[in-house]
Design a protein around this motif. Structure first.
Motif, PDB file in Angstrom:
ATOM      1  N   MET A   1       8.592  14.395 -65.739  1.00 62.79           N
ATOM      2  CA  MET A   1       7.826  15.318 -66.665  1.00 62.79           C
ATOM      3  C   MET A   1       8.568  16.738 -66.633  1.00 62.79           C
ATOM      4  N   GLU A   2       9.026  17.208 -65.512  1.00 62.11           N
ATOM      5  CA  GLU A   2       9.883  18.664 -65.359  1.00 62.11           C
ATOM      6  C   GLU A   2      10.946  18.770 -66.134  1.00 62.11           C
ATOM      7  N   GLU A   3      11.929  17.542 -66.178  1.00 57.43           N
ATOM      8  CA  GLU A   3      13.086  17.478 -66.780  1.00 57.43           C
ATOM      9  C   GLU A   3      12.752  17.570 -68.312  1.00 57.43           C
ATOM     10  N   ASN A   4      11.578  16.718 -68.815  1.00 62.74           N
ATOM     11  CA  ASN A   4      11.531  16.842 -70.431  1.00 62.74           C
ATOM     12  C   ASN A   4      10.854  18.216 -70.712  1.00 62.74           C
ATOM     13  N   TYR A  25      17.923  16.876 -84.425  1.00 66.54           N
ATOM     14  CA  TYR A  25      17.182  15.547 -83.451  1.00 66.54           C
ATOM     15  C   TYR A  25      16.964  16.390 -82.302  1.00 66.54           C
ATOM     16  N   GLN A  26      15.729  16.189 -81.762  1.00 68.79           N
ATOM     17  CA  GLN A  26      15.078  16.764 -80.622  1.00 68.79           C
ATOM     18  C   GLN A  26      15.509  16.248 -79.228  1.00 68.79           C
ATOM     19  N   VAL A  27      16.964  16.854 -79.234  1.00 70.79           N
ATOM     20  CA  VAL A  27      17.406  16.265 -78.109  1.00 70.79           C
ATOM     21  C   VAL A  27      18.759  17.366 -77.635  1.00 70.79           C
ATOM     22  N   VAL A  28      18.829  17.554 -76.347  1.00 76.04           N
ATOM     23  CA  VAL A  28      19.946  18.594 -76.008  1.00 76.04           C
ATOM     24  C   VAL A  28      21.097  17.847 -75.331  1.00 76.04           C
ATOM     25  N   LEU A  29      22.189  17.513 -75.994  1.00 78.95           N
ATOM     26  CA  LEU A  29      23.386  16.959 -75.446  1.00 78.95           C
ATOM     27  C   LEU A  29      23.923  17.612 -74.405  1.00 78.95           C
ATOM     28  N   ASP A  30      24.391  16.976 -73.480  1.00 75.50           N
ATOM     29  CA  ASP A  30      25.192  17.653 -72.281  1.00 75.50           C
ATOM     30  C   ASP A  30      26.606  17.409 -72.238  1.00 75.50           C
ATOM     31  N   MET A  35      32.294   5.928 -75.511  1.00 76.70           N
ATOM     32  CA  MET A  35      31.300   5.972 -76.554  1.00 76.70           C
ATOM     33  C   MET A  35      29.968   6.303 -76.250  1.00 76.70           C
ATOM     34  N   TYR A  36      29.659   6.948 -75.250  1.00 76.81           N
ATOM     35  CA  TYR A  36      28.359   7.321 -74.607  1.00 76.81           C
ATOM     36  C   TYR A  36      28.103   8.885 -74.703  1.00 76.81           C
ATOM     37  N   LEU A  37      26.967   9.398 -75.025  1.00 71.50           N
ATOM     38  CA  LEU A  37      26.583  10.624 -74.905  1.00 71.50           C
ATOM     39  C   LEU A  37      25.496  10.613 -73.948  1.00 71.50           C
ATOM     40  N   TYR A  38      25.384  11.784 -73.018  1.00 72.88           N
ATOM     41  CA  TYR A  38      24.274  12.130 -72.361  1.00 72.88           C
ATOM     42  C   TYR A  38      23.521  13.284 -72.421  1.00 72.88           C
ATOM     43  N   ASP A  39      22.189  13.380 -72.408  1.00 71.42           N
ATOM     44  CA  ASP A  39      21.360  14.502 -72.594  1.00 71.42           C
ATOM     45  C   ASP A  39      21.323  15.121 -71.453  1.00 71.42           C
ATOM     46  N   VAL A  40      20.738  16.357 -71.485  1.00 67.59           N
ATOM     47  CA  VAL A  40      20.440  17.154 -70.383  1.00 67.59           C
ATOM     48  C   VAL A  40      19.691  16.492 -69.172  1.00 67.59           C
ATOM     49  N   ASN A  41      18.747  15.465 -69.586  1.00 67.10           N
ATOM     50  CA  ASN A  41      18.056  14.803 -68.662  1.00 67.10           C
ATOM     51  C   ASN A  41      18.598  13.635 -68.095  1.00 67.10           C
ATOM     52  N   GLY A  42      20.044  13.412 -68.693  1.00 64.07           N
ATOM     53  CA  GLY A  42      20.854  12.297 -68.121  1.00 64.07           C
ATOM     54  C   GLY A  42      20.447  11.133 -68.685  1.00 64.07           C
ATOM     55  N   LYS A  43      19.716  10.930 -70.050  1.00 62.40           N
ATOM     56  CA  LYS A  43      19.604   9.652 -70.625  1.00 62.40           C
ATOM     57  C   LYS A  43      20.647   9.326 -71.502  1.00 62.40           C
ATOM     58  N   LYS A  44      21.205   8.153 -71.415  1.00 63.77           N
ATOM     59  CA  LYS A  44      22.501   7.494 -71.937  1.00 63.77           C
ATOM     60  C   LYS A  44      22.285   6.900 -73.402  1.00 63.77           C
TER      61      LYS A  44
END
Length: 402
Positions: A1-4, A25-30, A35-44
């Motif tokens: 929850m804190e990461e979100n 898009y409601q995502v902050v990419l990091d 071929m993969y991107l990761y957001d600031v929460n680490g989601k692939k």
């Protein structure tokens, strides 16, 4: 929850500080890898958007990164009052791979279109001395959002809020040569066309149409401009989309994959047009063609050679085509697959926004082209296993929203 909460706070700050010209898009990419991107929460996320056809090499190509780091340690900028070695090398290499003769480096695709239009106007003025000239563009085309590029963009929705356009433009229909002929007049100086329309719906120009345009322009003394900003640099399985049919333009534009993330574009001219259009003082740019941007161009071209990317696209694209054809056959809400190479689209009978959002939630980044078309413009390093992974996620997203 804190990461979100962290990501949401970052999005809220961006909405307070940035001019709202994008519905993001409601995502902050990091960061990215392959071929993969990761957001600031680490989601692939599997990325089939590639920064809108920019990241041809995928993410984290070490040779590309090392070349840019080396250039940073040497010099980033000199201005065009001086020559610089990366630009000299990049221009020669770009001429070789495209088959054009003269190069002007810009900072973006839109700037490349602006320069191409200016070159066409100056060429016509030198020929006939008239102050007024006209350009023919295509309906549903997209060439950029600066004023000149917007003038030749064939979607009225983009132009209407901004009043009188600076260029006199009339719009013909892609793949309808008679519609072009009907607009040609004494003031026509150029025809501009995307060999494959991108934003306009992944619609390829036919061989017959492009060859007909070339013959018409030769007959009437009109310049033919190809916008290869999205469809060029290997995306169709040919270094330039026009190489597929051997129809050489008088001027062409490129950008996007040219820098693979570093902002750089170019317009290229034949020797004849280069010698009879823009001269000293007619056009310029402070940053265009600086050592850093051109080091990126050279690094990109190095990787195209070492990875044999154009042939890889030509070999792998039929598999993407088959997978998309299978999806189109499976779902009644898909009415058509269109496109070529790694520049494809699925046409739906409804808006695709919910499908894109569902795919994003399940780890697949997609983009649309208009409200009802899914666009597939992945990195040129895409392999069959990536296509299979994409199809698995997308199949679920379509099934839940159709």
């Amino acid at each position: 929850m804190e990461e979100n909460n962290k990501m949401q706070l970052m999005i809220e700050q961006a909405e307070r500080d940035l001019l709202h010209t994008y519905n993001r898009y409601q995502v902050v990419l990091d960061h990215g890898e392959g071929m993969y991107l990761y957001d600031v929460n680490g989601k692939k996320y599997l990325d089939f958007m590639a920064g809108i056809a920019v990241f041809a090499l995928g993410y984290g190509n070490q040779a590309y990164n090392d070349a840019l780091k080396a250039q940073i340690d040497k010099i980033l900028h000199t201005s065009n009052y001086f020559y610089n070695a990366p630009a000299i090398e990049a221009a020669a290499r770009l001429k070789k791979v495209t088959g054009m003769d003269r190069v002007f480096f810009t900072n973006s695709g839109a700037e490349a279109v602006e320069g191409a239009l200016k070159a066409a106007m100056k060429h016509a003025w030198l020929k006939d001395g008239k102050e007024r000239h006209q350009v023919i563009a295509m309906e549903n085309s997209f060439h950029g959002r600066t004023y000149g590029a917007l003038s030749v963009t064939g979607n009225p929705h983009y132009r209407e809020p901004f009043g009188q356009m600076p260029c006199d433009v009339q719009f013909a229909r892609l793949n309808d040569l008679e519609s072009v002929k009907a607009l040609v007049g004494g003031e026509t100086c150029a025809v501009i066309v995307e060999p494959v329309q991108g934003e306009g719906g992944l619609m390829p120009a036919s061989e017959e149409f492009l060859k007909g345009l070339r013959a018409l322009c030769d007959e009437k003394g009109i310049l033919l401009i190809f916008d290869e900003i999205q469809c060029g640099l290997g995306r169709t399985g040919y270094m330039c989309a026009w190489h597929r049919y051997g129809v050489r333009p008088d001027i062409m534009t490129c950008a996007k994959a040219l820098g693979c993330g570093v902002p750089v574009g170019a317009f290229l001219l034949t020797e004849e047009v280069g010698q009879s259009s823009l001269t000293a003082g007619d056009h310029g740019t402070t940053y265009g063609g600086n050592p850093f941007a051109c080091a990126a161009v050279n690094a990109v071209l190095d990787q195209y050679e070492s990875l044999d990317l154009v042939n890889h696209v030509r070999e792998t694209a039929p598999y993407l085509t088959k997978v998309l054809d299978d999806l189109a056959a499976e779902f009644a809400c898909v009415t058509e697959r269109r496109g070529v190479g790694f520049m494809q689209g699925l046409v739906f009978d409804r808006p695709v926004g919910p499908i894109i959002a569902d795919a994003m939630e399940n780890g697949l980044i997609m983009i649309n082209a208009g409200s009802n078309i899914l666009r597939f413009v992945p990195a040129l390093v895409t392999r069959e296993e990536h296509i299979d992974e994409m199809a698995q996620i997308l199949r679920g997203a379509i099934g839940r929203n159709c």
